[in-house]
Design an enzyme around this catalytic site. Structure first.
Site, mmCIF file in Angstrom:
data_model
loop_
_atom_site.group_PDB
_atom_site.id
_atom_site.type_symbol
_atom_site.label_atom_id
_atom_site.label_comp_id
_atom_site.label_asym_id
_atom_site.label_seq_id
_atom_site.Cartn_x
_atom_site.Cartn_y
_atom_site.Cartn_z
ATOM 1 N N LYS A 240 7.452 -7.735 7.441
ATOM 2 C CA LYS A 240 8.573 -6.805 7.444
ATOM 3 C C LYS A 240 9.845 -7.515 7.895
ATOM 4 O O LYS A 240 9.787 -8.402 8.759
ATOM 5 C CB LYS A 240 8.323 -5.653 8.427
ATOM 6 C CG LYS A 240 7.199 -4.704 8.076
ATOM 7 C CD LYS A 240 7.040 -3.672 9.184
ATOM 8 C CE LYS A 240 5.906 -2.706 8.920
ATOM 9 N NZ LYS A 240 6.228 -1.748 7.848
ATOM 10 N N ARG A 314 -3.782 2.568 5.137
ATOM 11 C CA ARG A 314 -4.771 3.242 4.293
ATOM 12 C C ARG A 314 -6.092 2.475 4.247
ATOM 13 O O ARG A 314 -7.140 3.061 3.984
ATOM 14 C CB ARG A 314 -4.201 3.457 2.892
ATOM 15 C CG ARG A 314 -3.972 2.206 2.078
ATOM 16 C CD ARG A 314 -2.966 2.437 0.965
ATOM 17 N NE ARG A 314 -1.626 2.655 1.505
ATOM 18 C CZ ARG A 314 -0.557 2.942 0.741
ATOM 19 N NH1 ARG A 314 -0.690 3.035 -0.560
ATOM 20 N NH2 ARG A 314 0.624 3.122 1.298
#
Length: 460
Positions: A240, A314
């Site tokens: 990120k 997820r």
């Protein structure tokens, strides 16, 4: 300590909640000195206004709290909290003006104005304390406040002090408080017991990944809560940028929220069998980090092509959901700070949720409005299933194109819930700008609405 109601006292200052459209008629019935004081200070009953009215000897004789108009109240969650934050420290009681149906929500909002995250510096200022309004279940409101404060504290704590081990300790403390059982699968044992995705996401960190498993209750329907416990998310090898990493201590907000909800359930003694599963990891960068392009095999046997290591939430949820579904609970709920797409769709305040069961959605929407915990139903849109199916594996963890990011993430998770009755929340877990009773920082979202809806959803 979580905020509690003040001990009833004859010396508590009376508070009059005054709506702007009835203010003039209310004021006309007051002594001339009260009328003059209110007019001199520009009090009109608008939302957020607060006025302490002095008595003959300089003490506060009464307090006025603006209750606004119906239009103003519709734009706020906790109306009295805005006024409560402006009143001097002391003990108060609601004397008039608060509709009976609003007492529980407004008193909860008042209690939450006392929340302070003071782990790293001394909190300044004391909050105005409220006696429990007549007819309100004080213990139940205090329990809701305690759950909210637990969730906020967990999210607000920086990752240096809230890694997988500390998240496990928080769950263990909650289990001890309510007599629940807790177990943990740690590190390499995750592979031995077939939780490969949890292990893969957490293996690059020197803080061992783990699966936390809490159980409580021995009768009634089975409810399983699964919370994303990514204690810090660098994005992995798909690193990120700095501004996107700044708030990643909150990426365990799903875990914090299910622990808050679990606290409500256990404190209320609901007749159900509760299980809480938290895959707790840190998504770090080192030699063992998983890579874009890797194909992973999940606990369920489905293979997943990794197209972005920053879509790790997820993955860890997938293994936990697969485990949960093996017991076929009556209701399975996951909560996660999963996608930026959800924030783009509904902003930071609403909690988007997914379910295939219309009755569950209706029950939740009904309780959300009365608990000041807004939610918004999103669709499990079956035609998008093809978007999560890549060429060389069963599933894609990050479909290209960027369309429907929250929906495709929810569809991905549903594959692991199987035929179990399933509901998923893609929450933000954070209040970006301070609001009455909701300071900037970690937030409980959707959990109060869920708690209120559970009796209908599970026929308790």
């Amino acid at each position: 300590m979580p905020p509690v109601f003040a001990v009833p006292s004859p010396d508590a200052c009376p508070v009059h909640a005054v709506a702007s459209d009835t203010f003039e008629s209310w004021l006309s019935g007051q002594p001339q000195r009260v009328q003059a004081w209110a007019k001199a200070h520009g009090f009109t009953g608008a939302c957020g206004q607060a006025l302490a009215v002095p008595g003959a000897y300089g003490t506060i004789e009464m307090a006025l709290a603006g209750y606004g108009s119906a239009a103003q109240r519709a734009r706020r969650r906790f109306v009295l909290a805005e006024a409560a934050q402006k009143l001097p420290a002391g003990s108060y009681r609601i004397a008039s003006g608060l509709p009976a149906g609003a007492a529980a929500t407004e008193s909860l909002g008042w209690l939450l104005t006392a929340y302070r995250f003071d782990r790293y510096k001394e909190a300044k200022g004391e909050a105005a304390a409220l006696e429990a309004p007549e007819g309100v279940d004080a213990a139940a409101i205090e329990s809701l406040a305690a759950a909210e404060c637990l969730t906020r504290d967990l999210i607000n704590t920086p990752a240096s002090d809230m890694g997988p081990e500390q998240l496990q300790a928080a769950a263990a403390a909650l289990a001890e408080e309510f007599g629940a059982e807790i177990s943990t699968i740690l590190g390499e044992d995750l592979l031995a017991q077939n939780f490969p995705l949890i292990h893969t996401v957490g293996r690059a960190s020197d803080r061992a990944p783990r699966l936390i498993d809490l159980r409580w209750g021995s009768s009634g329907p089975k409810l399983t809560l699964v919370g994303k416990g990514v204690c810090f998310d660098t994005g992995g090898l798909n690193l990120k940028p700095g501004n996107s990493m700044a708030l990643m201590k909150k990426d365990m907000g799903g875990a914090a929220n299910v622990l808050g909800l679990a606290r409500m359930i256990m404190a209320a003694g609901l007749d159900l069998q509760l299980r809480v599963l938290i895959p707790a990891v840190e998504n770090s960068v080192s030699g063992p980090a998983f890579r874009p392009g890797d194909v992973l095999t999940s606990r369920k046997g489905l293979t997943v092509e990794v197209n972005n290591t920053d879509a790790e939430g997820r993955l860890v949820l997938a293994d936990a959901l697969a485990l949960a579904a093996e017991e076929t609970p009556d209701l399975l709920i996951s909560m996660a700070t999963l996608t930026g797409a959800a924030r783009v769709a509904v902003g930071p305040d609403l909690s988007p949720f997914y379910t295939d069961h219309d009755t569950d959605a209706a029950a939740l929407s009904a309780t959300a409005s009365r608990t000041a915990d807004p939610v918004w139903r999103m669709p499990f849109h079956d035609p998008y299933e093809t978007m999560i199916e890549p060429g060389i594996a069963d599933l894609d963890n990050a479909p290209s194109g960027g369309f429907a990011g929250s929906i495709t993430a929810a569809l991905f998770l549903r594959r692991f819930a199987g035929e179990t009755r399933y509901m998923h929340f893609d929450i933000y877990g954070w209040t970006p700008s301070a609001a009455p009773a909701r300071p900037k920082g970690g937030a409980l979202q959707g959990a109060r609405a869920l708690f209120a809806a559970l009796p209908d959803m599970l026929e308790l």
